[in-house]
Design an enzyme around this catalytic site. Structure first.
Site, PDB file in Angstrom:
ATOM      1  N   GLY A 187       0.802  -1.526  -0.067  1.00 46.52           N
ATOM      2  CA  GLY A 187       0.068   0.036  -0.250  1.00 46.52           C
ATOM      3  C   GLY A 187       0.412   1.692   0.114  1.00 46.52           C
ATOM      4  O   GLY A 187       0.915   2.189   0.925  1.00 46.52           O
ATOM      5  N   GLY A 223       0.177   7.988   0.854  1.00 49.17           N
ATOM      6  CA  GLY A 223      -0.005   8.640   2.387  1.00 49.17           C
ATOM      7  C   GLY A 223       1.069   7.425   3.528  1.00 49.17           C
ATOM      8  O   GLY A 223       1.848   7.679   3.270  1.00 49.17           O
ATOM      9  N   ILE A 224       0.393   6.536   4.657  1.00 44.46           N
ATOM     10  CA  ILE A 224       1.432   6.071   5.334  1.00 44.46           C
ATOM     11  C   ILE A 224       2.424   5.381   4.864  1.00 44.46           C
ATOM     12  O   ILE A 224       3.541   5.237   5.299  1.00 44.46           O
ATOM     13  CB  ILE A 224       0.492   5.487   6.657  1.00 44.46           C
ATOM     14  CG1 ILE A 224       0.027   6.420   7.154  1.00 44.46           C
ATOM     15  CG2 ILE A 224       1.385   4.598   7.472  1.00 44.46           C
ATOM     16  CD1 ILE A 224      -1.007   5.946   8.006  1.00 44.46           C
ATOM     17  N   GLY A 225       2.165   4.171   3.406  1.00 46.28           N
ATOM     18  CA  GLY A 225       2.608   3.412   3.200  1.00 46.28           C
ATOM     19  C   GLY A 225       3.878   3.844   2.214  1.00 46.28           C
ATOM     20  O   GLY A 225       5.346   3.552   2.191  1.00 46.28           O
ATOM     21  N   SER A 256      -5.216  -0.105  13.689  1.00 48.13           N
ATOM     22  CA  SER A 256      -5.864   1.415  13.905  1.00 48.13           C
ATOM     23  C   SER A 256      -5.706   1.598  16.014  1.00 48.13           C
ATOM     24  O   SER A 256      -6.206   0.165  16.297  1.00 48.13           O
ATOM     25  CB  SER A 256      -6.667   2.104  12.795  1.00 48.13           C
ATOM     26  OG  SER A 256      -7.593   2.630  13.835  1.00 48.13           O
ATOM     27  N   TYR A 268     -14.646  -1.326   9.180  1.00 43.08           N
ATOM     28  CA  TYR A 268     -12.840  -1.184   9.676  1.00 43.08           C
ATOM     29  C   TYR A 268     -12.777  -1.419  10.530  1.00 43.08           C
ATOM     30  O   TYR A 268     -12.009  -2.289  10.746  1.00 43.08           O
ATOM     31  CB  TYR A 268     -13.469   0.524   9.183  1.00 43.08           C
ATOM     32  CG  TYR A 268     -11.581   1.281   9.175  1.00 43.08           C
ATOM     33  CD1 TYR A 268     -10.840   0.490   8.054  1.00 43.08           C
ATOM     34  CD2 TYR A 268     -11.372   1.446  10.996  1.00 43.08           C
ATOM     35  CE1 TYR A 268      -9.901   0.639   8.371  1.00 43.08           C
ATOM     36  CE2 TYR A 268      -9.158   1.606  10.054  1.00 43.08           C
ATOM     37  CZ  TYR A 268      -8.660   1.995   9.497  1.00 43.08           C
ATOM     38  OH  TYR A 268      -7.698   2.585   9.224  1.00 43.08           O
TER      39      TYR A 268
END
Length: 287
Positions: free
Chosen positions: A8, A12-14, A137, A150
């Site tokens: 991913g 973003g974070i990836g 998360s 989620y």
């Protein structure tokens, strides 16, 4: 040179994690579903001459994961770190959110992680070393409407990770869970206040995200933590990240299940007051 696989990574974070690992001297395989969409990452790789190989991988597909890992092993031989970051989100009340949405979230956030873990364990077990970092998360320990799909996927991910850590510790393979709070990512911005639901939680919880994102926390903060974990020696399982992560988790832990349900079942005005008193966030204007 150590090798890391990060899923991913198109944004973003990836993406920030791939950059952080490469700048720290890792050879990085940056896996993503659609490499054509990774324009920003490609520009940085070229500009900084970073050791990042972009590889197409759809974690929802058994065959895609198998083929991708075969290519990685042919090129690298071994993998030192696996970061399971690829994820998706759908939100809405349980009544109003379609079953296809529940399945899609679980397929990526849970089964997608399992596919990658199963692909890397045999080599790590043979090497008697390795680190698997699963990006969860705070929703992996806190269930909120309208994030039920989620949260369910992240609860499942954390449960599996906890069991996996028990299995792999005798082989010197560390398993870690990273729990970001509300981070300035495209996914977080999609959780917005929405009118028209029969359930007030759908609208007002989106307002909480919008209020939090007025003081955005960059995804690079999470990337730095992931790199720190990979380079460290700690066997600590869970790692909250971001200024709101530990407060959120501590707040939930301080309440009984019944108190938590009552807090989220109250009318809008009582909920707004509770959020403002607890976190100093006024979300009324947003709603």
């Amino acid at each position: 040179m150590k090798t890391a696989i990060i899923t991913g990574t198109s944004k973003g974070i990836g993406m920030e994690t791939a950059l952080a690992f490469a700048r720290a001297g890792y050879k990085v395989f940056a896996a993503m579903r659609n490499p054509d969409g990774a324009t920003a990452l490609k520009e940085i790789i070229q500009k900084e001459s970073l050791p990042i190989v972009i590889i197409q991988m759809d974690v929802d597909s058994d065959e895609s994961v198998r083929q991708s890992f075969n290519v990685i092993y042919q090129e690298s031989g071994t993998v030192d770190v696996l970061v399971n970051n690829a994820g998706t989100e759908r939100h809405g009340s349980i009544e109003e959110l379609g079953l296809a949405d529940f399945r899609a979230v679980m397929e990526t956030n849970y089964f997608g992680v399992l596919r990658c873990i199963k692909a890397v364990i045999p080599q790590m077990r043979t090497s008697q070393s390795g680190c698997i970092i699963n990006i969860s998360s705070v929703a992996g320990q806190i269930a909120n409407s309208p994030l039920s799909a989620y949260s369910a996927s992240k609860f499942a991910l954390e449960s599996m990770s906890e069991a996996l850590a028990q299995e792999l510790k005798p082989f010197n393979i560390r398993v870690m869970i990273v729990q970001p709070g509300i981070i300035n990512t495209e996914m977080a911005h999609k959780v917005k206040a929405e009118k028209g639901s029969s359930y007030p939680q759908v609208n007002r919880f989106g307002s909480l995200f919008e209020a939090s994102l007025k003081n955005p926390v960059p995804p690079s903060l999470v990337a730095e933590k992931i790199l720190e974990i990979a380079n460290g020696q700690s066997w600590q399982l869970r790692h909250p990240v971001g200024p709101d992560a530990s407060p959120f988790l501590g707040w939930r832990a301080s309440l009984t299940d019944e108190q938590w349900i009552d807090f989220n079942a109250v009318d809008d005005e009582d909920w707004f007051n509770s959020v403002q008193n607890t976190f100093g966030l006024d979300v009324r204007q947003i709603s």
